[in-house]
Design a protein around this motif. Sequence first.
Motif, PDB file in Angstrom:
ATOM      1  N   LYS A 280       0.836  -1.198   0.000  1.00 19.32           N
ATOM      2  CA  LYS A 280       0.000   0.000   0.000  1.00 19.32           C
ATOM      3  C   LYS A 280       0.873   1.252   0.000  1.00 19.32           C
ATOM      4  O   LYS A 280       1.871   1.314   0.716  1.00 19.32           O
ATOM      5  CB  LYS A 280      -0.908  -0.001   1.233  1.00 19.32           C
ATOM      6  CG  LYS A 280      -2.062   0.985   1.187  1.00 19.32           C
ATOM      7  CD  LYS A 280      -2.993   0.714   2.355  1.00 19.32           C
ATOM      8  CE  LYS A 280      -4.221   1.590   2.310  1.00 19.32           C
ATOM      9  NZ  LYS A 280      -5.144   1.298   3.433  1.00 19.32           N
TER      10      LYS A 280
ATOM     11  N   SER B 223       0.597   5.733  -0.376  1.00 14.10           N
ATOM     12  CA  SER B 223      -0.190   6.950  -0.547  1.00 14.10           C
ATOM     13  C   SER B 223       0.723   8.167  -0.494  1.00 14.10           C
ATOM     14  O   SER B 223       1.754   8.165   0.179  1.00 14.10           O
ATOM     15  CB  SER B 223      -1.279   7.069   0.531  1.00 14.10           C
ATOM     16  OG  SER B 223      -0.700   7.275   1.811  1.00 14.10           O
TER      17      SER B 223
ATOM     18  N   LYS C 156      -1.527  10.554  -4.857  1.00 11.40           N
ATOM     19  CA  LYS C 156      -1.452   9.218  -5.435  1.00 11.40           C
ATOM     20  C   LYS C 156      -1.817   8.178  -4.381  1.00 11.40           C
ATOM     21  O   LYS C 156      -1.559   8.372  -3.189  1.00 11.40           O
ATOM     22  CB  LYS C 156      -0.046   8.927  -5.975  1.00 11.40           C
ATOM     23  CG  LYS C 156       0.356   9.784  -7.166  1.00 11.40           C
ATOM     24  CD  LYS C 156       1.741   9.396  -7.673  1.00 11.40           C
ATOM     25  CE  LYS C 156       2.132  10.228  -8.877  1.00 11.40           C
ATOM     26  NZ  LYS C 156       3.475   9.834  -9.391  1.00 11.40           N
TER      27      LYS C 156
ATOM     28  N   TYR D 282      -1.976   3.685  -4.198  1.00 16.77           N
ATOM     29  CA  TYR D 282      -1.926   2.365  -4.803  1.00 16.77           C
ATOM     30  C   TYR D 282      -2.128   1.318  -3.705  1.00 16.77           C
ATOM     31  O   TYR D 282      -1.671   1.493  -2.573  1.00 16.77           O
ATOM     32  CB  TYR D 282      -0.571   2.085  -5.467  1.00 16.77           C
ATOM     33  CG  TYR D 282      -0.134   3.126  -6.471  1.00 16.77           C
ATOM     34  CD1 TYR D 282      -0.782   3.262  -7.696  1.00 16.77           C
ATOM     35  CD2 TYR D 282       0.940   3.966  -6.195  1.00 16.77           C
ATOM     36  CE1 TYR D 282      -0.370   4.203  -8.621  1.00 16.77           C
ATOM     37  CE2 TYR D 282       1.364   4.916  -7.115  1.00 16.77           C
ATOM     38  CZ  TYR D 282       0.702   5.037  -8.325  1.00 16.77           C
ATOM     39  OH  TYR D 282       1.104   5.979  -9.229  1.00 16.77           O
ATOM     40  N   GLU D 283      -2.796   0.228  -4.039  1.00 17.11           N
ATOM     41  CA  GLU D 283      -2.921  -0.882  -3.108  1.00 17.11           C
ATOM     42  C   GLU D 283      -3.028  -2.182  -3.903  1.00 17.11           C
ATOM     43  O   GLU D 283      -3.873  -2.312  -4.792  1.00 17.11           O
ATOM     44  CB  GLU D 283      -4.143  -0.708  -2.213  1.00 17.11           C
ATOM     45  CG  GLU D 283      -4.252  -1.786  -1.145  1.00 17.11           C
ATOM     46  CD  GLU D 283      -5.416  -1.557  -0.193  1.00 17.11           C
ATOM     47  OE1 GLU D 283      -5.535  -2.331   0.776  1.00 17.11           O
ATOM     48  OE2 GLU D 283      -6.208  -0.615  -0.421  1.00 17.11           O
ATOM     49  N   TRP D 284      -2.160  -3.129  -3.576  1.00 20.94           N
ATOM     50  CA  TRP D 284      -2.117  -4.411  -4.271  1.00 20.94           C
ATOM     51  C   TRP D 284      -2.037  -5.553  -3.262  1.00 20.94           C
ATOM     52  O   TRP D 284      -1.455  -5.399  -2.186  1.00 20.94           O
ATOM     53  CB  TRP D 284      -0.876  -4.505  -5.176  1.00 20.94           C
ATOM     54  CG  TRP D 284      -0.960  -3.683  -6.421  1.00 20.94           C
ATOM     55  CD1 TRP D 284      -0.714  -2.348  -6.550  1.00 20.94           C
ATOM     56  CD2 TRP D 284      -1.287  -4.162  -7.728  1.00 20.94           C
ATOM     57  NE1 TRP D 284      -0.867  -1.953  -7.851  1.00 20.94           N
ATOM     58  CE2 TRP D 284      -1.215  -3.052  -8.606  1.00 20.94           C
ATOM     59  CE3 TRP D 284      -1.616  -5.406  -8.245  1.00 20.94           C
ATOM     60  CZ2 TRP D 284      -1.476  -3.159  -9.966  1.00 20.94           C
ATOM     61  CZ3 TRP D 284      -1.876  -5.519  -9.611  1.00 20.94           C
ATOM     62  CH2 TRP D 284      -1.815  -4.397 -10.450  1.00 20.94           C
TER      63      TRP D 284
ATOM     64  N   ASN E  57      -5.276  -5.567  -7.988  1.00 18.52           N
ATOM     65  CA  ASN E  57      -5.270  -4.122  -7.802  1.00 18.52           C
ATOM     66  C   ASN E  57      -6.519  -3.764  -7.008  1.00 18.52           C
ATOM     67  O   ASN E  57      -7.630  -3.754  -7.538  1.00 18.52           O
ATOM     68  CB  ASN E  57      -5.268  -3.442  -9.172  1.00 18.52           C
ATOM     69  CG  ASN E  57      -5.138  -1.930  -9.071  1.00 18.52           C
ATOM     70  OD1 ASN E  57      -5.577  -1.322  -8.102  1.00 18.52           O
ATOM     71  ND2 ASN E  57      -4.549  -1.325 -10.087  1.00 18.52           N
TER      72      ASN E  57
ATOM     73  N   LYS F   8      -7.506  -0.963  -5.562  1.00 18.33           N
ATOM     74  CA  LYS F   8      -8.110   0.320  -5.923  1.00 18.33           C
ATOM     75  C   LYS F   8      -9.030   0.180  -7.131  1.00 18.33           C
ATOM     76  O   LYS F   8     -10.134   0.735  -7.164  1.00 18.33           O
ATOM     77  CB  LYS F   8      -7.010   1.349  -6.202  1.00 18.33           C
ATOM     78  CG  LYS F   8      -7.518   2.711  -6.627  1.00 18.33           C
ATOM     79  CD  LYS F   8      -6.361   3.641  -6.937  1.00 18.33           C
ATOM     80  CE  LYS F   8      -6.861   4.995  -7.450  1.00 18.33           C
ATOM     81  NZ  LYS F   8      -5.725   5.894  -7.783  1.00 18.33           N
TER      82      LYS F   8
ATOM     83  N   SER G 130       3.750  -0.638  -9.333  1.00 21.92           N
ATOM     84  CA  SER G 130       2.327  -0.338  -9.218  1.00 21.92           C
ATOM     85  C   SER G 130       1.584  -0.576 -10.530  1.00 21.92           C
ATOM     86  O   SER G 130       0.360  -0.728 -10.542  1.00 21.92           O
ATOM     87  CB  SER G 130       2.125   1.113  -8.763  1.00 21.92           C
ATOM     88  OG  SER G 130       2.730   2.012  -9.674  1.00 21.92           O
ATOM     89  N   SER G 131       2.318  -0.636 -11.639  1.00 19.87           N
ATOM     90  CA  SER G 131       1.711  -0.917 -12.940  1.00 19.87           C
ATOM     91  C   SER G 131       1.444  -2.402 -13.147  1.00 19.87           C
ATOM     92  O   SER G 131       0.731  -2.786 -14.072  1.00 19.87           O
ATOM     93  CB  SER G 131       2.627  -0.417 -14.059  1.00 19.87           C
ATOM     94  OG  SER G 131       3.868  -1.110 -14.009  1.00 19.87           O
TER      95      SER G 131
END
Length: 253
Positions: free
Chosen positions: A107, A109, A117, A119-121, A132, A134, A177-178
């Motif tokens: 995670k 932020s 921004k 992201y959370e995976w 993903n 989010k 994150s991609s």
Amino acid sequence: MLKPLYQCIVLFSVSSFTWAQSAPVLQPSENITQTSHSLIVPFTAEYSIIHKSKQVGTGTRKLEQLTDNTYRYSYKTDIEWLIFDDKRTEESIVTLSNNHVTPTHYKYSREGTGRDKFYEWSYDIANNSASNIKENKTISVEFPENIQDSLSYHLQHRLNLIKNPKQKHFVYPVIKSSGDTRNYVYEYDGEEDLMLPYGLVKTIKLKREVVEKERTTYAWFAPELNYLLVRLYQVKGGTEQFEAQLTSVTTTK
């Protein structure tokens, strides 16, 4: 004029905060028994972040044991410089087995000057899938051996230094994150005695170069502190980006 500092903080970003409902709810146990899972005991390390010889913020790196072999590894920064304001939080839930780090949830932020921004995976490495959170989307990933996320590799790196202090070359496959994976490569770059806010420490120095971005990162680790990261310095296109220096560290046994 704010752009160099803005770009540099990504590497030294981000302590614990509460997970969203979609993330696993894990709380430190009061009855955890010490095991041989890790060469590193839980700790909290504080850093001063410096730009052009002036302190512009602080950072906190933390390792917390949640269950017998599950840990929360986190980093946060809080930076203010002129009209620039940046707060970042990054954390990884990992399992440790035989001193091997396996990420399961990541995670990140960022808020402040510029675009926020988040992201959370979550990762199911055994079944080659990544979710993903989010975007509520799951993708297939052919995870390479020893896969790490953007933060967990720091912990694996420290464990590798403890296990083999004479190692000169390190490669970490990191999922971004991609959803793409890229290799992070570090090379031995000598030894130095450093005077830091923490005090005088003997260190080994490692270097990471990203040629296409004209970026070089230097990292110093202190054997006497069980190879804790004690200084970080980054240069991009010949221009100093930032420096982080250890101010204090505490451990929990």
